[in-house]
Design an enzyme around this catalytic site. Structure first.
Site, short mmCIF file in Angstrom:
data_model
loop_
_atom_site.label_atom_id
_atom_site.label_comp_id
_atom_site.label_asym_id
_atom_site.label_seq_id
_atom_site.Cartn_x
_atom_site.Cartn_y
_atom_site.Cartn_z
N GLY A 228 5.75 4.53 -6.55
CA GLY A 228 4.81 3.42 -7.56
C GLY A 228 3.91 4.17 -7.29
O GLY A 228 3.64 4.89 -6.04
N SER A 229 2.68 3.18 -7.96
CA SER A 229 1.32 3.14 -7.61
C SER A 229 1.09 3.52 -6.44
O SER A 229 1.31 2.80 -5.16
CB SER A 229 0.55 2.20 -8.27
OG SER A 229 0.49 1.11 -7.85
N VAL A 232 -0.06 -0.55 -4.60
CA VAL A 232 0.97 -1.40 -4.51
C VAL A 232 1.86 -1.06 -3.37
O VAL A 232 2.36 -1.63 -2.51
CB VAL A 232 2.31 -1.44 -5.49
CG1 VAL A 232 3.46 -1.72 -5.56
CG2 VAL A 232 1.50 -1.98 -7.58
N GLY A 233 1.69 0.28 -3.30
CA GLY A 233 2.41 1.50 -2.21
C GLY A 233 2.15 0.58 -1.22
O GLY A 233 2.24 0.98 0.31
N GLU A 250 6.43 6.88 -1.84
CA GLU A 250 6.02 7.40 -2.62
C GLU A 250 5.27 7.72 -3.89
O GLU A 250 5.75 6.80 -4.65
CB GLU A 250 7.54 8.71 -3.07
CG GLU A 250 7.04 10.09 -3.61
CD GLU A 250 6.59 9.74 -4.35
OE1 GLU A 250 5.37 10.60 -4.98
OE2 GLU A 250 6.96 10.38 -5.69
#
Length: 483
Positions: A228-229, A232-233, A250
């Site tokens: 995801g983004s 957020v990661g 990723e």
């Protein structure tokens, strides 16, 4: 579409009634409500984690050939239910038909690859300086793996973690994205249940950020695999680091297409159109920055703009189109805002640039500079910004100017020249005389910088990613130490 179990039940190791609210499944092309899906709560995460912890030992002890057979059955079921799965992918996610078909085939290949993992060597034997000691170093399951998947390729990007994690003896709790809870979640619960995954081994918990946060925070969930983004990661990585929990991240990308002065411009423009506009540009590997040598920039621009102008956007369920809708109004608005701000700063619209609801035309922007949003930001929409350079050194600097480092493509008549550039750019994947959106199930996949941790998905990398290791030393008789 008939009323399925997932409208009123959760798959917590098996289909069970749940207390959480229902969420509407909305078609992005029309706004039509396709159905409802039962969502989870933090309490459901704890319940699933407890069930998975209990089931994991028995799953890990299951013979390797039996795990492999279950995964092969899952692969076969993907093909048997292809029409239904593709229909949901088109209507729920805005995929055009060929994209949905490709994604399902790639997921099938992931399942077949994962089925081969349980029979791989599980460790090594090391010598010892002590007479009679045998040192075994082996891979063992992590325990329970939490998988948080995105909506753009909801089936493939969920199952590329779920399948190998199961193959290596882990239990899995999957949280699909809210925009793809059916195609990337509940349908996969049906597939794996029918394939014979034992009760308690696999769970699907649709929901929002609160469910994802509970998954990351739960102490019995020993690994998080997130796609995801980057924002957020980074927060997930921070939490996992504090808890000493393994994570595979990723994340986003702002990937460069580098067009050198000796490139085949017809091939380069074809690669660029595919890399920039496939699935409306909603791909982490999208060709988001087109860096073109000044001497060929005008001709490249003409060829790419001509290709973009010929692409049709529309409802992929009702007609044959090249571009479907963006996933929701917020994403369509964001793409429009990036284009508008860049134009206000001096970029020129050479094709497209228009939004109609959730639809956005394939767009080519000229005279884009590094200060503009179209260069600096991950667009995640069908936009190809073109920036010129004069030397190979400048091209390398422009590629590395982004904090992202997922993928790049380099077009040149000299593969040696392109490879020399590839060695100097900070990205995880480089494709010479091709485009940036590439995936092969047997090749490790992943990025650098804000595009992800050093983790990799695919092929032999899955053995490392979804296991931990244990050293066991064996002496036939006990040792007498000095005290």
């Amino acid at each position: 579409m008939s009323t399925p179990l997932w409208e009123s039940q959760l798959y917590v190791g098996q289909w069970q009634p749940a207390d959480g609210p229902q969420a509407q499944v909305i078609e992005p092309a029309t706004g039509e409500i396709l159905g409802k899906v039962q969502t989870a709560t933090a309490k459901d995460v704890s319940r699933a984690a407890d069930i998975a912890s209990e089931a994991q030992r028995h799953w890990a002890e299951l013979a390797f050939d039996q795990k492999a057979e279950i995964l092969r059955r899952a692969a076969a079921l993907l093909k048997e239910r292809a029409e239904e799965i593709n229909r949901w992918n088109i209507r729920e996610c805005g995929s055009i038909g060929p994209k949905a078909e490709w994604e399902l085939q790639a997921t099938y290949e992931q399942a077949q690859m994962a089925a081969a993992l349980p029979m791989q060597p599980t460790g090594q034997i090391f010598p010892s300086s002590l007479p009679g000691r045998r040192n075994y170093w082996k891979r063992v399951p992590i325990g329970t793996v939490g998988v948080i998947a995105p909506w753009n390729f909801p089936i493939l990007l969920a199952m590329r973690s779920v399948f190998p994690a199961l193959a290596m003896g882990n239990c899995v709790i999957l949280k699909p994205a809210p925009d793809s809870a059916v195609s990337g979640g509940t349908l996969m619960a049906e597939i794996l249940e029918a394939a014979g995954v034992p009760k308690g081994v696999f769970h699907v918990l649709p929901g929002g950020a609160d469910v994802g946060e509970a998954l990351v925070q739960h102490p019995e969930i020993k690994m998080i695999s997130f796609t995801g983004s980057s924002g957020v990661g980074e927060r997930i990585g921070e939490t996992c680091g504090r808890m000493l929990k393994k994570c595979a991240l990723e994340l986003g990308g702002n990937n460069a297409m580098v067009i050198l002065d000796d490139a085949d411009l017809e091939a380069a423009a074809s690669s660029a159109a595919w890399g920039a506009f496939l699935h409306q540009g909603q791909i982490c590997m999208q060709a988001g920055r087109h860096l073109v040598h000044r001497s060929v920039a005008e001709r490249y621009l003409e060829k790419l703009a001509e290709r973009a102008s010929g692409l049709v956007a529309g409802d992929p369920w009702q007609q044959q189109v090249h571009l479907g809708p963006l996933i929701n109004e917020a994403q369509a608005s964001r793409v429009e805002e990036i284009v508008t701000r860049s134009v206000e700063m001096g970029a020129k619209v050479m094709a497209g640039g228009k939004r109609n609801g959730n639809f956005f035309d394939a767009t080519v922007l000229a005279e884009v500079t590094p200060e503009m949003p179209a260069f600096a930001e991950e667009i995640f929409g069908p936009v190809a910004p073109i920036t010129v350079f004069d030397t190979d050194e400048e091209a390398i600097e422009l590629v590395n100017a982004s904090p992202y480092g997922l993928a790049a493509a380099i077009h040149s008549g000299s593969t040696e020249r392109a490879q020399n550039i590839a060695e100097r750019i900070r990205v995880g994947m480089v494709h010479i005389n091709d485009q940036t959106v590439n995936n092969e199930f047997q090749v490790p996949f992943g990025g650098m910088g804000r595009s992800g941790t050093s983790g990799r998905f695919g092929g032999p990398a899955n053995l490392e990613e979804f296991t931990t290791t244990q050293w066991v030393s064996v002496m036939d008789r006990g040792i007498q130490y000095p005290f």
